[in-house]
Enzyme design. Structure first.
Site, PDB file in Angstrom:
ATOM      1  N   LYS A  33     -23.948  -8.661   7.577  1.00 54.94           N
ATOM      2  CA  LYS A  33     -24.154  -7.215   7.708  1.00 54.94           C
ATOM      3  C   LYS A  33     -22.850  -6.513   8.100  1.00 54.94           C
ATOM      4  O   LYS A  33     -22.462  -5.504   7.516  1.00 54.94           O
ATOM      5  CB  LYS A  33     -25.215  -6.939   8.780  1.00 54.94           C
ATOM      6  CG  LYS A  33     -25.365  -5.459   9.044  1.00 54.94           C
ATOM      7  CD  LYS A  33     -25.933  -5.039  10.378  1.00 54.94           C
ATOM      8  CE  LYS A  33     -25.423  -5.468  11.662  1.00 54.94           C
ATOM      9  NZ  LYS A  33     -24.921  -4.424  12.576  1.00 54.94           N
ATOM     10  N   ASN A  34     -22.155  -7.040   9.083  1.00 59.97           N
ATOM     11  CA  ASN A  34     -20.982  -6.328   9.594  1.00 59.97           C
ATOM     12  C   ASN A  34     -19.769  -6.443   8.673  1.00 59.97           C
ATOM     13  O   ASN A  34     -18.829  -5.659   8.795  1.00 59.97           O
ATOM     14  CB  ASN A  34     -20.643  -6.805  11.015  1.00 59.97           C
ATOM     15  CG  ASN A  34     -21.648  -6.273  12.024  1.00 59.97           C
ATOM     16  OD1 ASN A  34     -22.428  -5.371  11.695  1.00 59.97           O
ATOM     17  ND2 ASN A  34     -21.658  -6.819  13.215  1.00 59.97           N
ATOM     18  N   CYS A 126     -25.647   4.147  22.426  1.00 62.99           N
ATOM     19  CA  CYS A 126     -26.882   3.489  22.037  1.00 62.99           C
ATOM     20  C   CYS A 126     -27.267   2.486  23.105  1.00 62.99           C
ATOM     21  O   CYS A 126     -26.643   2.420  24.160  1.00 62.99           O
ATOM     22  CB  CYS A 126     -26.754   2.842  20.664  1.00 62.99           C
ATOM     23  SG  CYS A 126     -25.658   1.438  20.656  1.00 62.99           S
ATOM     24  N   ARG A 131     -20.691   4.291  22.891  1.00 65.89           N
ATOM     25  CA  ARG A 131     -20.018   3.882  21.647  1.00 65.89           C
ATOM     26  C   ARG A 131     -18.989   4.956  21.283  1.00 65.89           C
ATOM     27  O   ARG A 131     -19.163   5.709  20.322  1.00 65.89           O
ATOM     28  CB  ARG A 131     -21.037   3.707  20.508  1.00 65.89           C
ATOM     29  CG  ARG A 131     -22.139   2.693  20.756  1.00 65.89           C
ATOM     30  CD  ARG A 131     -21.683   1.264  20.774  1.00 65.89           C
ATOM     31  NE  ARG A 131     -21.183   0.741  19.523  1.00 65.89           N
ATOM     32  CZ  ARG A 131     -21.928   0.116  18.604  1.00 65.89           C
ATOM     33  NH1 ARG A 131     -23.219  -0.044  18.801  1.00 65.89           N
ATOM     34  NH2 ARG A 131     -21.390  -0.343  17.493  1.00 65.89           N
ATOM     35  N   ASP A 318     -22.251 -10.123  20.091  1.00 65.25           N
ATOM     36  CA  ASP A 318     -23.529 -10.005  19.377  1.00 65.25           C
ATOM     37  C   ASP A 318     -24.443 -11.209  19.627  1.00 65.25           C
ATOM     38  O   ASP A 318     -25.625 -11.170  19.288  1.00 65.25           O
ATOM     39  CB  ASP A 318     -23.288  -9.845  17.868  1.00 65.25           C
ATOM     40  CG  ASP A 318     -22.630  -8.516  17.539  1.00 65.25           C
ATOM     41  OD1 ASP A 318     -22.697  -7.601  18.375  1.00 65.25           O
ATOM     42  OD2 ASP A 318     -22.032  -8.406  16.455  1.00 65.25           O
ATOM     43  N   ARG A 410     -32.829  -3.980  11.079  1.00 62.46           N
ATOM     44  CA  ARG A 410     -31.524  -3.334  10.850  1.00 62.46           C
ATOM     45  C   ARG A 410     -30.472  -4.358  10.439  1.00 62.46           C
ATOM     46  O   ARG A 410     -29.555  -4.049   9.696  1.00 62.46           O
ATOM     47  CB  ARG A 410     -31.047  -2.640  12.134  1.00 62.46           C
ATOM     48  CG  ARG A 410     -31.640  -1.276  12.366  1.00 62.46           C
ATOM     49  CD  ARG A 410     -30.950  -0.600  13.542  1.00 62.46           C
ATOM     50  NE  ARG A 410     -29.535  -0.922  13.525  1.00 62.46           N
ATOM     51  CZ  ARG A 410     -28.807  -1.248  14.591  1.00 62.46           C
ATOM     52  NH1 ARG A 410     -29.340  -1.262  15.780  1.00 62.46           N
ATOM     53  NH2 ARG A 410     -27.522  -1.541  14.460  1.00 62.46           N
TER      54      ARG A 410
HETATM   55  N1  EPU Z   1     -14.444   1.316  21.774  1.00 60.26           N
HETATM   56  C1  EPU Z   1     -13.801   2.390  22.317  1.00 60.26           C
HETATM   57  N2  EPU Z   1     -13.356   3.368  21.471  1.00 60.26           N
HETATM   58  C2  EPU Z   1     -13.524   3.296  20.124  1.00 60.26           C
HETATM   59  C3  EPU Z   1     -14.188   2.193  19.583  1.00 60.26           C
HETATM   60  C4  EPU Z   1     -14.643   1.208  20.437  1.00 60.26           C
HETATM   61  O1  EPU Z   1     -13.633   2.469  23.530  1.00 60.26           O
HETATM   62  O2  EPU Z   1     -13.087   4.214  19.411  1.00 60.26           O
HETATM   63  C5  EPU Z   1     -14.948   0.241  22.652  1.00 60.26           C
HETATM   64  C6  EPU Z   1     -16.438  -0.012  22.511  1.00 60.26           C
HETATM   65  O3  EPU Z   1     -17.193   0.880  23.319  1.00 60.26           O
HETATM   66  C7  EPU Z   1     -16.557  -1.448  22.930  1.00 60.26           C
HETATM   67  C8  EPU Z   1     -15.281  -2.062  22.375  1.00 60.26           C
HETATM   68  O4  EPU Z   1     -14.367  -0.972  22.221  1.00 60.26           O
HETATM   69  O5  EPU Z   1     -16.540  -1.532  24.336  1.00 60.26           O
HETATM   70  C9  EPU Z   1     -15.436  -2.786  21.063  1.00 60.26           C
HETATM   71  O6  EPU Z   1     -16.095  -1.951  20.140  1.00 60.26           O
HETATM   72  P1  EPU Z   1     -15.837  -2.046  18.573  1.00 60.26           P
HETATM   73  O7  EPU Z   1     -15.265  -0.749  18.105  1.00 60.26           O
HETATM   74  O8  EPU Z   1     -15.084  -3.276  18.267  1.00 60.26           O
HETATM   75  O9  EPU Z   1     -17.292  -2.147  18.030  1.00 60.26           O
HETATM   76  P2  EPU Z   1     -17.741  -1.601  16.625  1.00 60.26           P
HETATM   77  O10 EPU Z   1     -16.632  -1.760  15.666  1.00 60.26           O
HETATM   78  O11 EPU Z   1     -18.362  -0.260  16.776  1.00 60.26           O
HETATM   79  C10 EPU Z   1     -18.609  -3.845  15.647  1.00 60.26           C
HETATM   80  C11 EPU Z   1     -19.933  -4.379  15.210  1.00 60.26           C
HETATM   81  C12 EPU Z   1     -20.831  -4.607  16.417  1.00 60.26           C
HETATM   82  C13 EPU Z   1     -20.122  -5.592  17.348  1.00 60.26           C
HETATM   83  C14 EPU Z   1     -18.752  -5.060  17.731  1.00 60.26           C
HETATM   84  C15 EPU Z   1     -17.940  -6.023  18.566  1.00 60.26           C
HETATM   85  C16 EPU Z   1     -20.192  -3.354  13.041  1.00 60.26           C
HETATM   86  C17 EPU Z   1     -20.886  -2.374  12.197  1.00 60.26           C
HETATM   87  N3  EPU Z   1     -20.551  -3.411  14.318  1.00 60.26           N
HETATM   88  O12 EPU Z   1     -18.890  -2.612  16.291  1.00 60.26           O
HETATM   89  O13 EPU Z   1     -22.021  -5.186  15.932  1.00 60.26           O
HETATM   90  O14 EPU Z   1     -20.891  -5.758  18.516  1.00 60.26           O
HETATM   91  O15 EPU Z   1     -17.981  -4.776  16.542  1.00 60.26           O
HETATM   92  O16 EPU Z   1     -17.790  -7.236  17.914  1.00 60.26           O
HETATM   93  O17 EPU Z   1     -19.358  -4.115  12.575  1.00 60.26           O
HETATM   94  C18 EPU Z   1     -24.305  -5.677  15.920  1.00 60.26           C
HETATM   95  O18 EPU Z   1     -24.136  -6.183  14.805  1.00 60.26           O
HETATM   96  O19 EPU Z   1     -25.368  -5.800  16.578  1.00 60.26           O
HETATM   97  C19 EPU Z   1     -23.224  -4.873  16.514  1.00 60.26           C
HETATM   98  C20 EPU Z   1     -23.396  -4.025  17.510  1.00 60.26           C
END
Ligand code: EPU
Length: 438
Positions: A33-34, A126, A131, A318, A410
């Site tokens: 998915k990711n 969320c 986020r 995750d 999801r």
């Molecule tokens: N963060 C910030 N600022 C940003 C972006 C992120 O402070 O602009 C923080 C987040 O709050 C968190 C950390 O940085 O504390 C890491 O967040 P990241 O941006 O890496 O998460 P993401 O890219 O939004 C993806 C996956 C998540 C997975 C995370 C970490 C997707 C669509 N989602 O999210 O997957 O937990 O990386 O590996 O790829 C899931 O599949 O259940 C899921 C939540």
């Protein structure tokens, strides 16, 4: 293999589970998915149709397809592939589809790179904690984008993007989807870009590989520095979605919890080193039985282990909740921490309802076991939490009901069907129950 038992009643968004059975048989992991979400977004950058094979049938992918349709991408089917043709995407686009808000953040980079102005919903916090999107915005602004907010919408536009030095570090490590966004913008930006503190997750590597096959010059993906020479024309290509490392890890956690003998196929083994090590520390026998398959044999009485979820190649955030579920009945005290999403512990109350002995000791969760778990009625608040509650229910005595099945849908393709095929006594519909009883 056990026959799927369907001996409890539930409604559409509820899952009924009778615990206490070991799992046995073979399960095949679906596409990631990711990895799918940024690969879908990347199709916007090609000068012809992209063909994606092996997309998982999950709601987050459906939401992303809706968002791409809002942008004007023509979506079709060709055999087992989905085709995405962005040739008419131009001017200004508005993403309105519900259910697309979080994945849709990955559209910013490629749309801006195409010179398209966009209005899209601003993702909120969320159940797994805040986020923020500051890292995404910072990166895209350095490339030259103008981004503002109007109510709960993000408005973004750009002229020609310029190659730049981008730092993708956030307060909890590199951001995965911000790295994807920056990579997508960089492939179209004029000149060279250097992305530092880039996320090293396999999903970023999959995206970089796709760009290489499209004709982009990308180096260093999988390390913390990625360089891109942008501005080359990108052709539409066929891409196979890689297997879902988190789904594979979820099955490992389920087997660890319930006990049994499970062969997991289509596993990206090299991406799961930290998870396989933890399963072995917890007492499971895990062996590689093919280049892409593992067999896990477990007693259902794991040993306590301590783990801190961390960016790749660390233990994935995750899988933090699914692993914790497996440790509720482990012998001894486990300590669990999540350095990526420090507030991702919404599942603990539900664990307590099963009889789990979990204490949130200020930044670290302690699980004391073995606890005797009894069936309970619990509500899932997020995707991985939902999988964790199903896993806990598998090990509880008697019948449980987990509501919030839509969270599971999801991100896991046919999770309950696969679980039933392994002998899990799980059902979601009265009709199935009646059929099984007749
Ligand atoms: N963060 C910030 N600022 C940003 C972006 C992120 O402070 O602009 C923080 C987040 O709050 C968190 C950390 O940085 O504390 C890491 O967040 P990241 O941006 O890496 O998460 P993401 O890219 O939004 C993806 C996956 C998540 C997975 C995370 C970490 C997707 C669509 N989602 O999210 O997957 O937990 O990386 O590996 O790829 C899931 O599949 O259940 C899921 C939540």
């Amino acid at each position: 293999m056990h026959a799927a038992a369907t001996n409890a009643r539930s409604t559409g968004n509820a899952i009924a589970i009778v615990g206490g059975r070991p799992l046995a048989g073979t399960v095949r992991v679906s596409g990631s998915k990711n990895a799918s979400l940024p690969l879908l977004a990347a199709s916007l950058l090609a000068d012809g149709p992209t063909r994606l094979r092996g997309l998982p049938d999950v709601l987050d992918v459906a939401g992303m397809l809706d968002a791409l349709a809002d942008c004007g991408v023509a979506i079709g089917r060709e055999g087992d592939a989905l085709t995405l043709d962005p040739s008419t995407v131009a001017g200004e686009v508005e993403v309105v589809s519900p259910g697309s808000s979080r994945g849709a953040i990955c559209l910013l980079g490629p749309l801006l790179a195409r010179g398209v102005s966009v209005s899209l919903p601003r993702p909120g916090g969320c159940a797994i904690g805040p986020r923020p999107i500051d890292v995404h915005l910072r990166a895209l602004r350095v490339f030259g984008a103008e981004i503002t907010f109007e109510g709960d919408r993000i408005l973004a536009r750009a002229g020609r993007l310029r190659g730049a030095e981008i730092d993708l570090r956030g307060p909890h490590g590199p951001s995965v989807t911000a790295t994807a966004n920056a990579l997508m913008a960089a492939t179209a930006a004029e000149g060279e870009s250097r992305l530092s503190h880039a996320a090293r997750e396999p999903e970023v590597v999959a995206l970089a590989r796709a760009f290489q096959s499209m004709g982009a010059e990308v180096a260093g993906a999988g390390t913390d520095t990625v360089t891109v020479r942008g501005g080359r024309p990108l052709r539409g290509v066929a891409v196979d979605i890689p297997p879902d490392r988190i789904e594979a890890g979820t099955w490992l956690c389920a087997a660890l919890a319930a006990g049994g003998d499970v062969r997991i196929e289509n596993v990206p083994i090299a991406e799961l080193n930290a998870v396989l090590a933890i399963c072995r520390d917890a007492g499971a026998s895990v062996e590689r039985v093919a280049s892409d398959a593992v067999r896990i044999v477990t007693s259902g009485h794991p040993r306590a282990v301590s783990v801190t979820a961390a960016p790749h190649p660390g233990f994935p955030t995750d899988l933090q909740a699914p692993l914790t579920a497996a440790l509720l009945r482990a012998d001894g005290t486990s300590a669990i921490d999540d350095a990526v999403f420090p507030e991702r512990f919404g599942h603990l109350d539900a664990f307590r309802r099963f009889g789990g002995r979990v204490v949130d000791a200020g930044g670290e969760v302690r699980v004391s076991g073995p606890a005797r778990l009894r069936g309970a009625e619990v509500d899932a608040g997020d995707l991985r939490g939902a999988a964790a509650l199903v896993i806990a229910a598998l090990t509880a005595e008697g019948r449980s009901v987990v509501t919030g099945k839509s969270h599971l849908d999801r991100g896991y393709e046919d999770f309950l069907g696969k679980l039933a095929a392994l002998g899990g006594a799980v059902t979601t519909s009265v009709t199935e129950r009646l059929a099984a009883a007749s």
